[in-house]
Design a protein around this motif. Structure first.
Motif, mmCIF file in Angstrom:
data_model
loop_
_atom_site.group_PDB
_atom_site.id
_atom_site.type_symbol
_atom_site.label_atom_id
_atom_site.label_comp_id
_atom_site.label_asym_id
_atom_site.label_seq_id
_atom_site.Cartn_x
_atom_site.Cartn_y
_atom_site.Cartn_z
ATOM 1 N N ALA A 1 33.311 99.197 61.681
ATOM 2 C CA ALA A 1 33.784 97.930 61.100
ATOM 3 C C ALA A 1 35.186 98.178 60.551
ATOM 4 C CB ALA A 1 32.841 97.441 60.007
ATOM 5 N N LEU A 2 36.136 98.427 61.439
ATOM 6 C CA LEU A 2 37.479 98.829 61.037
ATOM 7 C C LEU A 2 38.224 97.691 60.323
ATOM 8 C CD1 LEU A 2 38.431 100.743 64.299
ATOM 9 C CD2 LEU A 2 38.147 101.781 62.030
ATOM 10 N N PRO A 3 38.854 97.988 59.194
ATOM 11 C CA PRO A 3 39.544 96.942 58.416
ATOM 12 C C PRO A 3 40.964 96.688 58.896
ATOM 13 C CG PRO A 3 39.645 99.010 57.226
ATOM 14 C CD PRO A 3 38.856 99.288 58.498
ATOM 15 N N VAL A 4 41.125 96.508 60.205
ATOM 16 C CA VAL A 4 42.452 96.277 60.783
ATOM 17 C C VAL A 4 42.360 95.118 61.769
ATOM 18 C CG1 VAL A 4 43.143 98.694 60.514
ATOM 19 C CG2 VAL A 4 42.100 97.944 62.662
ATOM 20 N N PRO A 5 43.490 94.458 62.057
ATOM 21 C CA PRO A 5 43.477 93.329 63.007
ATOM 22 C C PRO A 5 43.257 93.782 64.448
ATOM 23 C CG PRO A 5 45.447 93.302 61.603
ATOM 24 C CD PRO A 5 44.806 94.639 61.419
ATOM 25 N N ASP A 6 43.005 92.819 65.314
ATOM 26 C CA ASP A 6 42.908 93.088 66.749
ATOM 27 C C ASP A 6 44.244 93.644 67.263
ATOM 28 O OD1 ASP A 6 40.464 91.884 66.444
ATOM 29 O OD2 ASP A 6 40.924 90.120 67.664
ATOM 30 N N ALA A 7 44.152 94.521 68.281
ATOM 31 C CA ALA A 7 45.339 95.086 68.935
ATOM 32 C C ALA A 7 46.310 95.676 67.917
ATOM 33 C CB ALA A 7 46.024 94.020 69.790
ATOM 34 N N PHE A 8 45.779 96.383 66.956
ATOM 35 C CA PHE A 8 46.551 96.884 65.819
ATOM 36 C C PHE A 8 47.448 98.063 66.174
ATOM 37 C CE2 PHE A 8 46.631 99.899 62.165
ATOM 38 C CZ PHE A 8 47.315 99.122 61.244
ATOM 39 N N ALA A 9 46.965 98.961 67.055
ATOM 40 C CA ALA A 9 47.679 100.215 67.308
ATOM 41 C C ALA A 9 47.857 100.454 68.802
ATOM 42 C CB ALA A 9 46.933 101.383 66.678
ATOM 43 N N ASP A 10 48.866 101.256 69.122
ATOM 44 C CA ASP A 10 49.055 101.670 70.512
ATOM 45 C C ASP A 10 48.046 102.744 70.913
ATOM 46 O OD1 ASP A 10 51.505 100.124 71.017
ATOM 47 O OD2 ASP A 10 52.417 101.468 69.556
ATOM 48 N N ILE A 11 47.707 103.610 69.961
ATOM 49 C CA ILE A 11 46.754 104.698 70.194
ATOM 50 C C ILE A 11 45.764 104.732 69.043
ATOM 51 C CG2 ILE A 11 46.453 107.205 70.393
ATOM 52 C CD1 ILE A 11 49.255 107.383 71.572
ATOM 53 N N ALA A 12 44.482 104.844 69.369
ATOM 54 C CA ALA A 12 43.443 105.045 68.364
ATOM 55 C C ALA A 12 42.833 106.428 68.568
ATOM 56 C CB ALA A 12 42.368 103.972 68.462
#
Length: 232
Positions: free
Chosen positions: A106-117
């Motif tokens: 349940a990550l507290p970040v928006p959609d498409a937040f990062a280039d790499i996870a």
């Protein structure tokens, strides 16, 4: 030798955090880290990174060294986040990193937040892969990279534990075995293409002289690593 008490991850890392290093501190972690870093681009200039389950910030330090424009670390354990903050404050520009409390599923970040996870040695703490891989996919931009590692399931079969000592007592973190077909099914369900799978072996040179360890560890892979791509 007595068996360690098995703790839920939140409880375990609250006890472990004060002494938890911000680097790969055993042979298995060193093996896992070499493989992960070999798959990670060496130049991250202009690239944003999410470290899901960042712990004490060891991968955050690596991506900062590789030039990421910004890295966000998320971890369930507040004591581990405080440990990461102490480590990063001594070596990095605060404008380039952020720490947030939250769960990988349940990550507290928006959609498409990062280039790499990134998600290093975390998913075995969850009972299932489905929700976590769905969240990692959601938080990564279309076409972006998701790089995950876990203790190899053969270790679970051989009775290995992720154990530590606190106040003179021995504990282990609860761990769930995730097999290759579990990964394959969860990736297929969430639009993640499997680009490569690594099963690295221990380097005997990483084992300290006189260390007590299961000799079978030199004959089997110790980590399972997936390089994934978010399908647009």
């Amino acid at each position: 030798m007595s068996w360690p008490s098995i703790l839920e991850p939140a409880h375990a890392y609250a006890l472990w955090a004060p002494s938890y290093p911000a680097h790969a501190h055993n042979a298995v972690m060193q093996t896992e880290e070499r493989a992960m870093l070999g798959l990670l681009p060496s130049n991250l200039s202009g690239i944003t990174v999410l470290d899901a389950g960042c712990g004490s910030g060891r991968y955050m330090r690596h991506v900062l060294d590789r030039g990421t424009v910004a890295v966000t670390g998320v971890d369930l354990s507040l004591p581990m986040l405080l440990r990461a903050q102490d480590e990063l404050a001594s070596c990095a520009d605060p404008s380039r990193y952020c720490l947030m409390q939250g769960s990988v599923d349940a990550l507290p970040v928006p959609d498409a937040f990062a280039d790499i996870a990134l998600c290093g040695l975390v998913l075995g703490h969850l009972e299932g892969l489905d929700a976590a891989l769905g969240e990692l996919r959601r938080a990564t931009r279309p076409g972006g990279m998701v790089l995950c590692s876990d203790v190899h399931p053969i270790g679970h079969a051989l009775g290995w534990a992720r154990d530590f000592k606190s106040a003179g007592k021995r504990y282990a973190v609860r761990h769930t075995q995730h097999l290759y077909h579990h990964w394959h099914a969860a990736c297929a369900a969430h639009g993640l293409a499997i680009e490569s799978v690594l099963e690295p072996m221990l380097d005997p040179n990483d084992i300290p002289a006189g260390a007590h360890f299961d000799a079978r560890a030199l004959e089997v892979p110790v980590a399972l690593i997936f390089s994934l791509r978010r399908i647009p």
